[in-house]
Design a protein around this motif. Sequence first.
Motif, PDB file in Angstrom:
ATOM      1  N   ALA A  30      28.587  -4.641  60.856  1.00 54.30           N
ATOM      2  CA  ALA A  30      28.648  -6.108  60.789  1.00 54.30           C
ATOM      3  C   ALA A  30      29.271  -6.661  62.069  1.00 54.30           C
ATOM      4  O   ALA A  30      28.767  -7.625  62.653  1.00 54.30           O
ATOM      5  CB  ALA A  30      29.449  -6.551  59.574  1.00 54.30           C
ATOM      6  N   PHE A  34      27.676  -9.090  64.817  1.00 57.78           N
ATOM      7  CA  PHE A  34      28.352 -10.381  64.911  1.00 57.78           C
ATOM      8  C   PHE A  34      28.113 -11.020  66.277  1.00 57.78           C
ATOM      9  O   PHE A  34      27.867 -12.225  66.385  1.00 57.78           O
ATOM     10  CB  PHE A  34      29.850 -10.182  64.688  1.00 57.78           C
ATOM     11  CG  PHE A  34      30.564 -11.392  64.178  1.00 57.78           C
ATOM     12  CD1 PHE A  34      30.039 -12.659  64.338  1.00 57.78           C
ATOM     13  CD2 PHE A  34      31.765 -11.265  63.511  1.00 57.78           C
ATOM     14  CE1 PHE A  34      30.701 -13.779  63.853  1.00 57.78           C
ATOM     15  CE2 PHE A  34      32.437 -12.374  63.011  1.00 57.78           C
ATOM     16  CZ  PHE A  34      31.900 -13.623  63.194  1.00 57.78           C
ATOM     17  N   ILE A  37      24.625 -12.415  66.396  1.00 59.67           N
ATOM     18  CA  ILE A  37      24.468 -13.517  65.453  1.00 59.67           C
ATOM     19  C   ILE A  37      25.241 -14.738  65.933  1.00 59.67           C
ATOM     20  O   ILE A  37      24.780 -15.873  65.821  1.00 59.67           O
ATOM     21  CB  ILE A  37      24.927 -13.080  64.041  1.00 59.67           C
ATOM     22  CG1 ILE A  37      23.925 -12.062  63.485  1.00 59.67           C
ATOM     23  CG2 ILE A  37      25.030 -14.277  63.102  1.00 59.67           C
ATOM     24  CD1 ILE A  37      24.332 -11.450  62.174  1.00 59.67           C
ATOM     25  N   ASN A  82      23.950 -17.270  57.853  1.00 58.76           N
ATOM     26  CA  ASN A  82      25.277 -17.038  57.268  1.00 58.76           C
ATOM     27  C   ASN A  82      25.169 -16.351  55.910  1.00 58.76           C
ATOM     28  O   ASN A  82      25.917 -15.418  55.615  1.00 58.76           O
ATOM     29  CB  ASN A  82      26.019 -18.367  57.111  1.00 58.76           C
ATOM     30  CG  ASN A  82      26.531 -18.893  58.436  1.00 58.76           C
ATOM     31  OD1 ASN A  82      26.648 -18.141  59.391  1.00 58.76           O
ATOM     32  ND2 ASN A  82      26.824 -20.175  58.500  1.00 58.76           N
ATOM     33  N   ASN A  83      24.246 -16.815  55.078  1.00 55.56           N
ATOM     34  CA  ASN A  83      24.148 -16.261  53.734  1.00 55.56           C
ATOM     35  C   ASN A  83      23.638 -14.821  53.725  1.00 55.56           C
ATOM     36  O   ASN A  83      24.079 -14.011  52.915  1.00 55.56           O
ATOM     37  CB  ASN A  83      23.265 -17.156  52.858  1.00 55.56           C
ATOM     38  CG  ASN A  83      23.943 -18.480  52.566  1.00 55.56           C
ATOM     39  OD1 ASN A  83      25.165 -18.590  52.693  1.00 55.56           O
ATOM     40  ND2 ASN A  83      23.180 -19.481  52.196  1.00 55.56           N
ATOM     41  N   MET A  85      24.297 -12.659  55.997  1.00 63.86           N
ATOM     42  CA  MET A  85      25.444 -11.869  56.410  1.00 63.86           C
ATOM     43  C   MET A  85      26.439 -11.706  55.254  1.00 63.86           C
ATOM     44  O   MET A  85      26.928 -10.602  54.999  1.00 63.86           O
ATOM     45  CB  MET A  85      26.126 -12.593  57.578  1.00 63.86           C
ATOM     46  CG  MET A  85      27.014 -11.696  58.380  1.00 63.86           C
ATOM     47  SD  MET A  85      26.061 -10.413  59.191  1.00 63.86           S
ATOM     48  CE  MET A  85      27.249  -9.079  59.130  1.00 63.86           C
ATOM     49  N   LEU A  86      26.700 -12.794  54.560  1.00 68.11           N
ATOM     50  CA  LEU A  86      27.641 -12.730  53.443  1.00 68.11           C
ATOM     51  C   LEU A  86      27.148 -11.774  52.364  1.00 68.11           C
ATOM     52  O   LEU A  86      27.934 -11.000  51.814  1.00 68.11           O
ATOM     53  CB  LEU A  86      27.844 -14.123  52.837  1.00 68.11           C
ATOM     54  CG  LEU A  86      28.775 -15.058  53.605  1.00 68.11           C
ATOM     55  CD1 LEU A  86      28.840 -16.420  52.932  1.00 68.11           C
ATOM     56  CD2 LEU A  86      30.183 -14.460  53.694  1.00 68.11           C
ATOM     57  N   LEU A  89      27.914  -8.267  53.485  1.00 68.97           N
ATOM     58  CA  LEU A  89      29.333  -7.917  53.487  1.00 68.97           C
ATOM     59  C   LEU A  89      29.916  -7.838  52.086  1.00 68.97           C
ATOM     60  O   LEU A  89      30.816  -7.054  51.824  1.00 68.97           O
ATOM     61  CB  LEU A  89      30.126  -8.942  54.306  1.00 68.97           C
ATOM     62  CG  LEU A  89      30.011  -8.797  55.811  1.00 68.97           C
ATOM     63  CD1 LEU A  89      30.640  -9.986  56.506  1.00 68.97           C
ATOM     64  CD2 LEU A  89      30.689  -7.512  56.287  1.00 68.97           C
ATOM     65  N   GLN A  90      29.381  -8.655  51.178  1.00 66.85           N
ATOM     66  CA  GLN A  90      29.988  -8.721  49.858  1.00 66.85           C
ATOM     67  C   GLN A  90      29.387  -7.741  48.865  1.00 66.85           C
ATOM     68  O   GLN A  90      29.927  -7.569  47.774  1.00 66.85           O
ATOM     69  CB  GLN A  90      29.924 -10.164  49.343  1.00 66.85           C
ATOM     70  CG  GLN A  90      30.900 -11.060  50.117  1.00 66.85           C
ATOM     71  CD  GLN A  90      30.691 -12.526  49.842  1.00 66.85           C
ATOM     72  OE1 GLN A  90      29.717 -12.917  49.219  1.00 66.85           O
ATOM     73  NE2 GLN A  90      31.604 -13.358  50.332  1.00 66.85           N
TER      74      GLN A  90
END
Lengths: 248, 248
Positions: A30, A34, A37, A82-83, A85-86, A89-90
């Motif tokens: 990530a 980053f 991105i 953004n979503n 990536m989230l 990560l989540q």
Amino acid sequence: MLANQIEIQVKEKNGSLVDFIINLQRYAVAGQMFSDITHELNNIVGAMLGFAQIAKMTNKENDIKKCFEVIISCSEKAKQINNSMLSYLQANSKDEREADINTIIYQSISLANKGFYRKGIKVSFLPGSIPIIKLRIGLFQHAFLNFLLDVKKNISNGKELKITTEHNEKEKQIEINLRNSTFLADCRTRAERLESFQDIFNSFENPDGLNKDINVRIASWIVNKEIGGEVLNSGEEKVTGYKIKIPV
Amino acid sequence: MLANQIEIQVKEKNGSLVDFIINLQRYAVAGQMFSDITHELNNIVGAMLGFAQIAKMTNKENDIKKCFEVIISCSEKAKQINNSMLSYLQANSKDEREADINTIIYQSISLANKGFYRKGIKVSFLPGSIPIIKLRIGLFQHAFLNFLLDVKKNISNGKELKITTEHNEKEKQIEINLRNSTFLADCRTRAERLESFQDIFNSFENPDGLNKDINVRIASWIVNKEIGGEVLNSGEEKVTGYKIKIPV
């Protein structure tokens, strides 16, 4: 034990160092994306700023409306990045769920795409008709992003990366192909050096310190041990293509 | 060698596994912050979208002007966050340069701030008058962000984190304090368990796998071995404060 040489014994069953490195490397992937991105987001925000400034200077209602449209569509693009990536990560990397691999690949490409774009590399994805399978989604995406980042590193500027998926009913597996435009031969060589996590540790003995294939080694280990699949590569000195086989 | 037990021998002098883990962990720190920063960027972009939509619906020139102002100021805020992140990721971590530690701390706080904000924790920074020193900036920021993320993890919601810097002329060092509002006593206990990288490896033997203090252990190792400084902690069971001493 405080001598020059440190001896570490990791029980393969316990695997805590392995778990630690894999977890760390997932966040590191990530972190590596980053940079690309953030550049992409900077461009989008720059465009929004530019259009807001233009709109501020003009009095023509039509021009102002157009500027708003651009700002709104830019916002939606930024939110989508953004979503993606989230959700990477989540995701709990070990949770097994029913998944459509095509969707995961599509999302992974959208995350890594900015880096390819900056090198002038075109990524094309032709999703095949493949069954939905039970999969450790987080781990699979982690591995797939590693393969993507490796191809990005080794592919020449301006080349094309073709990604396809297909269902091999006879062998009961899904096959995912990552090939660059000059890599015509089929992937036939099993990536033998990538079989065991021990290889990863051994590579630290390398006097250069960091082994450059470390991302691919970890990704192959995940596919082999955690997903139960297999990875083939080009067999050439410079790896620029992969075939990943996932059992159905 | 393919038995249950893997034996790894890392020469401390060569230190390739150490370098590997530190480098990986640096990107992992970025990955860990990514989640918070992405939420923050989503909020900013959401505000821009909202104001653009309002502006589209109104015909009052004054309201439209105000919306543009908000969009422009949001753009600048988003760009600032992006640029702080890029400068962290792109810094060559071993390059030694003249640096103002106050500026590095300020930038680090702005990167980690979103995470504190989400827990309702206020971060206050009172920069002291300290000399510019020659420093491995990338490594220092890597270590400092690790301490910040550790405090964030261990501090209770709604508390306050106070950060100060001061120049101790007698002892020829810069002192950086990270203290929460309930941590009144001075940091007096040397963080002994954080002295050696070997401790980090030993912690993998932990049956839980991951050691929860791993970020702090790596950060202390960097301060000790790479910066030549010293780290003190609260000496309490739950670490919520640090004093970092950097030689001038």
